[in-house]
Write an enzyme that holds these catalytic residues in place. Structure first.
Site, PDB file in Angstrom:
ATOM      1  N   THR A  40      32.203  83.541 -49.800  1.00 43.11           N
ATOM      2  CA  THR A  40      32.491  84.132 -51.108  1.00 43.11           C
ATOM      3  C   THR A  40      33.259  85.436 -50.985  1.00 43.11           C
ATOM      4  O   THR A  40      34.015  85.808 -51.885  1.00 43.11           O
ATOM      5  CB  THR A  40      31.177  84.382 -51.877  1.00 43.11           C
ATOM      6  OG1 THR A  40      30.349  83.227 -51.782  1.00 43.11           O
ATOM      7  CG2 THR A  40      31.441  84.660 -53.331  1.00 43.11           C
ATOM      8  N   LYS A  67      24.778  87.699 -53.337  1.00 44.12           N
ATOM      9  CA  LYS A  67      26.043  87.725 -52.593  1.00 44.12           C
ATOM     10  C   LYS A  67      27.235  87.842 -53.533  1.00 44.12           C
ATOM     11  O   LYS A  67      28.318  88.298 -53.136  1.00 44.12           O
ATOM     12  CB  LYS A  67      26.158  86.502 -51.685  1.00 44.12           C
ATOM     13  CG  LYS A  67      26.043  85.150 -52.377  1.00 44.12           C
ATOM     14  CD  LYS A  67      27.352  84.632 -52.919  1.00 44.12           C
ATOM     15  CE  LYS A  67      27.153  83.345 -53.696  1.00 44.12           C
ATOM     16  NZ  LYS A  67      28.412  82.839 -54.295  1.00 44.12           N
TER      17      LYS A  67
END
Length: 334
Positions: A244, A187
């Site tokens: 994120t 990610k």
């Protein structure tokens, strides 16, 4: 319970405070004598401004502080995990639980963090991974957060759950340590890419498209490498991806913005002034995708921008011009 957190960055410090709140005897270990002395003197980590370090939190630069620890938490940047594991190995026993919270893939070997620790410590104890959408800045302020403790041994994942869980830090368990660690590492590449989109002036539609299709790629690779698909739709997967890719707390996202604005990857990382895991993970993802022959166009384009000097606007055009697809008929919803 005696617990030692290995790594005095923001995340390691926030987790040390969480363990302290739960009544454990906690030591925060720093590899740097100077930083350990600074933390001891100021009782504040510069990476967690405004969060006091109670006098009951022990701070040490002596790795022998691990002696007798029931829980060791490995929290250095990914590039330092092997070295930290080597230092810790003499003080670990079969009764120690080692929890890795670093998010990355080791360069060159392409090993997950738990695999690196297995090699570095001689596989002397059980290893779990703790991951999820968890900015250190928010955990340090005791804002509600959820994570996943993963280990093939359910007793070990429950041990980590019990050690950390409280009224602001909720922990789920999972047997899928492969999927949890891969999701945590991959990610970061997507967060960096989302930052590039922001730097280019692209907006919400583009980032939603990028995040969703990138999760399809991550899931595809994760399944090939032994992960469980459901993991990638959970906290360690989609949850961590969302936080994120959308927050200025994220170093990866901020570095991506600078790259989108025209800075080189090296200039962007220097300006951030801390480890940008997504930069290093992009190379490992590219290598893994090639090795497994898994199609990952977004991650491939991220690699080309970061390592081959391709202009971000060119890869946007390339991705938007790909052959037509059917969302439901593609392999594994990709």
């Amino acid at each position: 319970m005696k617990a030692v957190v290995l790594g005095s960055g923001g995340w390691g410090t926030a987790l040390a405070l969480t363990l302290l709140d739960n009544g454990h005897d906690v030591t925060l270990w720093s590899h740097s004598p100077e930083k350990a002395a600074l933390l001891e003197k100021t009782r504040e980590n510069p990476l967690l401004k405004g969060v006091p370090l109670p006098s009951s939190l022990r701070i040490s630069n002596d790795i022998s502080c691990l002696t007798g620890a029931e829980l060791a938490v490995s929290a250095p940047p990914s590039f330092a995990v092997r070295k930290t594991g080597n230092l810790a190995a003499p003080y670990l026993t079969p009764d120690t639980v080692l929890a890795t919270v670093s998010k990355g893939i080791e360069r060159d070997t392409n090993l997950r963090m738990s695999q690196v620790l297995q090699e570095a410590t001689g596989n002397v104890c059980k290893i779990a991974a703790l991951s999820g959408p968890s900015h250190a800045e928010e955990v340090g302020r005791k804002l509600p957060t959820g994570c996943v403790a993963a280990c093939w041994d359910r007793g070990t994942s429950r041990f980590v759950q019990d050690a950390f869980m409280n009224d602001y830090f909720r922990v789920y368990t999972s047997y899928d340590i492969v999927g949890v660690e891969l999701a945590a590492a991959l990610k970061n590449v997507v967060a960096l890419s989302c930052g590039v989109c922001t730097g280019l002036g692209l907006q919400d539609n583009t980032k939603a498209l990028l995040m969703t299709r990138a999760m399809a790629e991550i899931t595809r690779l994760g399944e090939y490498l032994g992960g469980t698909r459901r993991t990638f739709g959970g906290l360690a997967g989609m949850g961590d991806l969302i936080v994120t890719c959308t927050s200025l707390h994220s170093r990866n996202y901020r570095a991506g913005i600078l790259i989108g604005q025209g800075k080189s990857p090296q200039e962007a990382m220097a300006e951030i002034g801390a480890v940008v895991e997504g930069y290093y993970a992009a190379e490992s993802v590219h290598q893994l995708a090639q090795r497994e022959q898994v199609d990952m166009p977004i991650c491939r384009c991220a690699y080309q921008v970061l390592y081959e000097g391709k202009h971000p606007r060119d890869v946007v055009t390339e991705l938007m011009s790909r052959a037509k697809k059917d969302e439901l008929l593609e392999r594994a919803w990709m």
